[in-house]
Every structure is written in structure tokens, then in C-alpha cells.
Design an enzyme around this catalytic site. Sequence first.
Site, PDB file in Angstrom:
ATOM      1  N   CYS A  89       0.844  -1.317   0.082  1.00  9.30           N
ATOM      2  CA  CYS A  89      -0.043  -0.013  -0.100  1.00  9.30           C
ATOM      3  C   CYS A  89       0.902   1.259  -0.096  1.00  9.30           C
ATOM      4  O   CYS A  89       2.097   1.181  -0.151  1.00  9.30           O
ATOM      5  CB  CYS A  89      -0.976  -0.156   1.236  1.00  9.30           C
ATOM      6  SG  CYS A  89       0.030  -0.295   2.784  1.00  9.30           S
ATOM      7  N   ALA A  90       0.215   2.305   0.007  1.00  8.59           N
ATOM      8  CA  ALA A  90       0.997   3.501   0.283  1.00  8.59           C
ATOM      9  C   ALA A  90       1.098   3.942   1.598  1.00  8.59           C
ATOM     10  O   ALA A  90       2.162   3.876   2.011  1.00  8.59           O
ATOM     11  CB  ALA A  90      -0.039   4.809  -0.631  1.00  8.59           C
TER      12      ALA A  90
END
Length: 100
Positions: free
Chosen positions: A8-9
Site C-alpha cells: 500500500c501507500a
Amino acid sequence: MKKILLVCAAGMSTSLLVNKMKDAANEKGVEIEIFALPVSECDSVANEVDVVLLGPQVRYQKAQVDAIIGGRVPVEIIDMRDYGTMNGKGVLKKALELMK
């Protein structure tokens, strides 16, 4: 025990999806470890996971993750619809299929 890595970010929405996937695994009686990390930390667990799923927001980093994983396990992008609706059952199903 099999391990699923979600990339993910920042991790806020992805941790919600991790929890939904864990709930789905419990419902199915599947023992599996599911966790999320940013791309910058993937290399720390590259040799410990059985499948890597990228959040749609980091799909542009798939080549980088592929290079880290080195073809050892499947690396796929989570379906945008499944991610947006936090479909833990659907994402878990896809991950289990990729591990076969």
C-alpha cells in the site's frame, strides 16, 4: 502457515481490507497470516510471503515490487472494485487462487 502481503501507500484503507480478509479467512476456517506494508518495506519480507497483492493506488509500482520479489511468488494488483468496496472475501479468494 501461508502469508499474504498487501502493498500500500500509507496503509489506512489497506489495514481495513486486511481486517476484512482476516474475518473472511476465519469464516472459512483458513489459517493464514495477512499483513500490509508500504513498497519501501517489501524487501524486508520478500522471502517470507506466499503472494503479494498491490493496492490499486500503488499499481504503478508493480515493476518495482516484481523486482524485489524476483518471480518467487505471484504479484498481482487488487481489483479496484474489490478494493473500493473492501471486499475481503473476494480479495482473499483471489489470493488463495494465486497460491495454488
